[in-house]
Design a protein around this motif. Sequence first.
Motif, PDB file in Angstrom:
ATOM      1  N   LYS A   1      -6.309 -70.538   1.858  1.00  0.00           N
ATOM      2  CA  LYS A   1      -6.255 -71.452   0.725  1.00  0.00           C
ATOM      3  C   LYS A   1      -7.152 -70.789  -0.227  1.00  0.00           C
ATOM      4  CE  LYS A   1      -9.200 -73.599   3.711  1.00  0.00           C
ATOM      5  NZ  LYS A   1     -10.159 -74.874   4.421  1.00  0.00           N
ATOM      6  N   GLN A   2      -8.398 -70.478  -0.697  1.00  0.00           N
ATOM      7  CA  GLN A   2      -8.743 -69.865  -1.983  1.00  0.00           C
ATOM      8  C   GLN A   2      -8.711 -68.481  -1.597  1.00  0.00           C
ATOM      9  OE1 GLN A   2     -10.373 -72.465  -0.566  1.00  0.00           O
ATOM     10  NE2 GLN A   2     -11.370 -73.776  -2.362  1.00  0.00           N
ATOM     11  N   ASN A   3      -9.002 -68.009  -0.178  1.00  0.00           N
ATOM     12  CA  ASN A   3      -8.931 -66.653   0.148  1.00  0.00           C
ATOM     13  C   ASN A   3     -10.072 -65.731  -0.618  1.00  0.00           C
ATOM     14  OD1 ASN A   3      -6.808 -66.764   2.087  1.00  0.00           O
ATOM     15  ND2 ASN A   3      -5.283 -66.597   0.474  1.00  0.00           N
TER      16      ASN A   3
ATOM     17  N   ASN B   1     -26.579 -56.826   0.842  1.00  0.00           N
ATOM     18  CA  ASN B   1     -25.926 -57.699   0.071  1.00  0.00           C
ATOM     19  C   ASN B   1     -24.413 -57.293  -0.314  1.00  0.00           C
ATOM     20  OD1 ASN B   1     -27.773 -59.683  -0.124  1.00  0.00           O
ATOM     21  ND2 ASN B   1     -28.804 -58.222  -1.504  1.00  0.00           N
ATOM     22  N   VAL B   2     -23.654 -58.232  -0.724  1.00  0.00           N
ATOM     23  CA  VAL B   2     -22.063 -57.667  -1.265  1.00  0.00           C
ATOM     24  C   VAL B   2     -21.658 -58.753  -2.312  1.00  0.00           C
ATOM     25  CG1 VAL B   2     -21.218 -56.909   1.193  1.00  0.00           C
ATOM     26  CG2 VAL B   2     -21.080 -59.515   0.842  1.00  0.00           C
ATOM     27  N   LEU B   3     -20.708 -58.577  -3.025  1.00  0.00           N
ATOM     28  CA  LEU B   3     -20.058 -59.295  -4.013  1.00  0.00           C
ATOM     29  C   LEU B   3     -18.804 -59.586  -3.285  1.00  0.00           C
ATOM     30  CD1 LEU B   3     -20.652 -56.399  -6.890  1.00  0.00           C
ATOM     31  CD2 LEU B   3     -21.648 -58.913  -6.964  1.00  0.00           C
ATOM     32  N   TYR B   4     -18.399 -61.124  -3.905  1.00  0.00           N
ATOM     33  CA  TYR B   4     -17.192 -61.477  -3.417  1.00  0.00           C
ATOM     34  C   TYR B   4     -16.587 -62.436  -4.435  1.00  0.00           C
ATOM     35  CZ  TYR B   4     -20.533 -64.970  -1.409  1.00  0.00           C
ATOM     36  OH  TYR B   4     -21.628 -65.988  -1.285  1.00  0.00           O
ATOM     37  N   THR B   5     -15.291 -62.690  -4.333  1.00  0.00           N
ATOM     38  CA  THR B   5     -14.136 -63.138  -5.323  1.00  0.00           C
ATOM     39  C   THR B   5     -13.274 -63.985  -4.474  1.00  0.00           C
ATOM     40  OG1 THR B   5     -13.357 -63.247  -7.341  1.00  0.00           O
ATOM     41  CG2 THR B   5     -13.074 -61.502  -5.925  1.00  0.00           C
ATOM     42  N   THR B   6     -12.479 -64.590  -5.452  1.00  0.00           N
ATOM     43  CA  THR B   6     -11.389 -65.091  -4.651  1.00  0.00           C
ATOM     44  C   THR B   6      -9.942 -64.221  -4.859  1.00  0.00           C
ATOM     45  OG1 THR B   6     -10.655 -66.366  -6.860  1.00  0.00           O
ATOM     46  CG2 THR B   6     -12.053 -67.318  -5.288  1.00  0.00           C
TER      47      THR B   6
ATOM     48  N   LYS C   1      -7.323 -64.910  -5.940  1.00  0.00           N
ATOM     49  CA  LYS C   1      -6.641 -65.406  -7.152  1.00  0.00           C
ATOM     50  C   LYS C   1      -7.149 -64.712  -8.461  1.00  0.00           C
ATOM     51  CE  LYS C   1      -6.059 -69.640 -10.077  1.00  0.00           C
ATOM     52  NZ  LYS C   1      -4.843 -69.515 -10.301  1.00  0.00           N
ATOM     53  N   PHE C   2      -8.648 -64.628  -8.541  1.00  0.00           N
ATOM     54  CA  PHE C   2      -9.255 -63.762  -9.409  1.00  0.00           C
ATOM     55  C   PHE C   2      -8.722 -62.325  -9.586  1.00  0.00           C
ATOM     56  CE2 PHE C   2     -12.287 -61.112 -11.349  1.00  0.00           C
ATOM     57  CZ  PHE C   2     -12.376 -61.404 -12.785  1.00  0.00           C
ATOM     58  N   HIS C   3      -8.640 -61.869  -8.345  1.00  0.00           N
ATOM     59  CA  HIS C   3      -8.136 -60.503  -8.270  1.00  0.00           C
ATOM     60  C   HIS C   3      -6.970 -60.258  -8.796  1.00  0.00           C
ATOM     61  CE1 HIS C   3      -6.291 -57.358  -5.830  1.00  0.00           C
ATOM     62  NE2 HIS C   3      -7.411 -56.660  -5.984  1.00  0.00           N
ATOM     63  N   ASP C   4      -6.057 -61.209  -8.303  1.00  0.00           N
ATOM     64  CA  ASP C   4      -4.461 -60.834  -8.385  1.00  0.00           C
ATOM     65  C   ASP C   4      -4.088 -61.071  -9.984  1.00  0.00           C
ATOM     66  OD1 ASP C   4      -4.441 -60.342  -5.668  1.00  0.00           O
ATOM     67  OD2 ASP C   4      -3.349 -62.275  -5.414  1.00  0.00           O
ATOM     68  N   GLU C   5      -4.568 -62.286 -10.556  1.00  0.00           N
ATOM     69  CA  GLU C   5      -4.519 -62.409 -11.938  1.00  0.00           C
ATOM     70  C   GLU C   5      -5.267 -61.612 -13.261  1.00  0.00           C
ATOM     71  OE1 GLU C   5      -4.944 -66.958 -12.315  1.00  0.00           O
ATOM     72  OE2 GLU C   5      -3.457 -67.309 -10.956  1.00  0.00           O
TER      73      GLU C   5
ATOM     74  N   LYS D   1     -10.980 -64.541  13.835  1.00  0.00           N
ATOM     75  CA  LYS D   1     -11.396 -63.146  14.104  1.00  0.00           C
ATOM     76  C   LYS D   1     -10.735 -62.232  13.345  1.00  0.00           C
ATOM     77  CE  LYS D   1     -11.105 -60.240  18.287  1.00  0.00           C
ATOM     78  NZ  LYS D   1     -12.478 -59.696  18.100  1.00  0.00           N
ATOM     79  N   ALA D   2     -11.630 -61.380  12.772  1.00  0.00           N
ATOM     80  CA  ALA D   2     -11.294 -60.158  11.971  1.00  0.00           C
ATOM     81  C   ALA D   2     -10.952 -59.002  12.697  1.00  0.00           C
ATOM     82  CB  ALA D   2     -12.349 -59.721  10.940  1.00  0.00           C
ATOM     83  N   SER D   3      -9.806 -58.345  12.234  1.00  0.00           N
ATOM     84  CA  SER D   3      -9.446 -57.182  12.968  1.00  0.00           C
ATOM     85  C   SER D   3     -10.192 -55.804  12.700  1.00  0.00           C
ATOM     86  CB  SER D   3      -8.009 -56.906  13.091  1.00  0.00           C
ATOM     87  OG  SER D   3      -7.471 -56.748  11.950  1.00  0.00           O
ATOM     88  N   SER D   4     -10.248 -56.079  11.608  1.00  0.00           N
ATOM     89  CA  SER D   4     -11.431 -54.761  10.875  1.00  0.00           C
ATOM     90  C   SER D   4     -12.169 -55.140   9.551  1.00  0.00           C
ATOM     91  CB  SER D   4     -10.465 -53.604  10.773  1.00  0.00           C
ATOM     92  OG  SER D   4      -9.742 -53.633   9.295  1.00  0.00           O
ATOM     93  N   TRP D   5     -12.822 -54.474   9.071  1.00  0.00           N
ATOM     94  CA  TRP D   5     -13.570 -54.742   8.008  1.00  0.00           C
ATOM     95  C   TRP D   5     -12.403 -54.910   6.854  1.00  0.00           C
ATOM     96  CZ3 TRP D   5     -13.304 -51.482   3.619  1.00  0.00           C
ATOM     97  CH2 TRP D   5     -12.939 -50.200   3.878  1.00  0.00           C
ATOM     98  N   LYS D   6     -11.347 -54.307   6.640  1.00  0.00           N
ATOM     99  CA  LYS D   6     -10.430 -54.543   5.814  1.00  0.00           C
ATOM    100  C   LYS D   6      -9.658 -55.897   5.759  1.00  0.00           C
ATOM    101  CE  LYS D   6      -9.102 -49.592   5.639  1.00  0.00           C
ATOM    102  NZ  LYS D   6      -8.134 -48.499   5.603  1.00  0.00           N
ATOM    103  N   ASP D   7      -9.946 -56.656   6.576  1.00  0.00           N
ATOM    104  CA  ASP D   7      -9.541 -57.960   6.599  1.00  0.00           C
ATOM    105  C   ASP D   7     -10.239 -58.908   5.553  1.00  0.00           C
ATOM    106  OD1 ASP D   7      -7.828 -57.302   8.670  1.00  0.00           O
ATOM    107  OD2 ASP D   7      -8.587 -58.799  10.165  1.00  0.00           O
ATOM    108  N   TYR D   8     -11.490 -58.550   5.506  1.00  0.00           N
ATOM    109  CA  TYR D   8     -12.457 -59.501   4.489  1.00  0.00           C
ATOM    110  C   TYR D   8     -12.715 -58.684   3.237  1.00  0.00           C
ATOM    111  CZ  TYR D   8     -15.724 -57.407   7.489  1.00  0.00           C
ATOM    112  OH  TYR D   8     -16.483 -56.540   8.344  1.00  0.00           O
ATOM    113  N   LEU D   9     -12.119 -57.651   3.025  1.00  0.00           N
ATOM    114  CA  LEU D   9     -12.468 -56.969   1.710  1.00  0.00           C
ATOM    115  C   LEU D   9     -11.046 -56.634   1.204  1.00  0.00           C
ATOM    116  CD1 LEU D   9     -15.157 -55.796   3.505  1.00  0.00           C
ATOM    117  CD2 LEU D   9     -15.264 -54.369   1.264  1.00  0.00           C
ATOM    118  N   LEU D  10     -11.128 -56.738  -0.295  1.00  0.00           N
ATOM    119  CA  LEU D  10     -10.097 -56.449  -1.210  1.00  0.00           C
ATOM    120  C   LEU D  10      -9.424 -55.040  -1.147  1.00  0.00           C
ATOM    121  CD1 LEU D  10     -11.216 -58.949  -4.057  1.00  0.00           C
ATOM    122  CD2 LEU D  10      -9.004 -59.064  -2.655  1.00  0.00           C
TER     123      LEU D  10
END
Length: 329
Positions: A98-100, A223-228, A230-234, A311-320
């Motif tokens: 969805k918002q990813n 702590n981490v920073l996170y975004t959508t 959409k914001f990253h791509d646009e 289920k994440a396969s690695s840390w890269k699944d949920y980081l940009l």
Amino acid sequence: MFLGGLALSMALYSGLSNAEGKISIAQQFGIGYLILDVVRDQQLIEKHGKQQGLDIKVDWASISGATAMNEALLAGALDVVSAGVPPMLTMWDRTKGKQNVKAVAALGSLPNYLLSNNPAVKTIKDFGPKDRIAVPAAGVGFQSRTLQIETARVFGKDDFKRFDNISVSLAHPDATAALIAGGSEINAHFSSAPFYYQALASNKDVHKVISSYEILGGPATFNVLYTTQKFHDENPKTYKAFYAALLEASQFIKTNKDKAADTFIRVQKSKLDPQLVRKIVEDPENDFTISPHRTFVYADELHKLGVLKNKASSWKDYLLEEAYAQPGS
């Protein structure tokens, strides 16, 4: 601009998202957000934007608690928010497809200490029904999720919420005061810096039961920073400037610890003893790095416990992908 309420923040930032050359960032309070303090103080996002020929307008908000942050992020009222690794993973899990929502970067590897002023409590096996463990967000926050992982290891997967029943939601300053004073129902606190430093120094009965580093197998992101997505791509130029600013700030802290400590005191208007702040910044346990460390332990263990559906396969699944250039786990 510092805002106390979600409604105000959403009103102010509505319309700012998804426009190249603008970014709104929300952080919480405390030394765990030192990287952002340096970014803000030195105007590093603006600096790296100019290097790309882009004038970036940066809006800062301070909001306490991941819930308000997450609501604002999904509403488009904020572009980037910050919280502990488990709350970020919950957002990644719930918005997948969805918002990813994904993580931008770590804000440092800093331990949390589970403290007690009860001399009978040496390990988590010693906690009983009369004990009360203070955490910022009982059952769902960074500290509770970390304790649940250790509880599952010690008592079995089916009993991972064993200590939720004796956990109390209480802000770190209040929990620290209660632990130091003694005599209240709060006799344990899963504490972050600077609070565990203060508690350990102020009451000889206060002792460490276990740390998040011990639970996770070594230094681990707090702590981490996170975004959508959409914001990253646009906003590729804005995002690039933002990530470069984070990297520069983390490098600055490593080589200018005294100046970094002074920055924290100035930007957050902290009343902490400057010597304590410098002690925390210089403590080798605290690494103000944007590289994720042992975040996958949370992703894997919380999936096993049923907290995360995906289920994440690695840390890269949920980081940009910009984070892939840094070492990570």
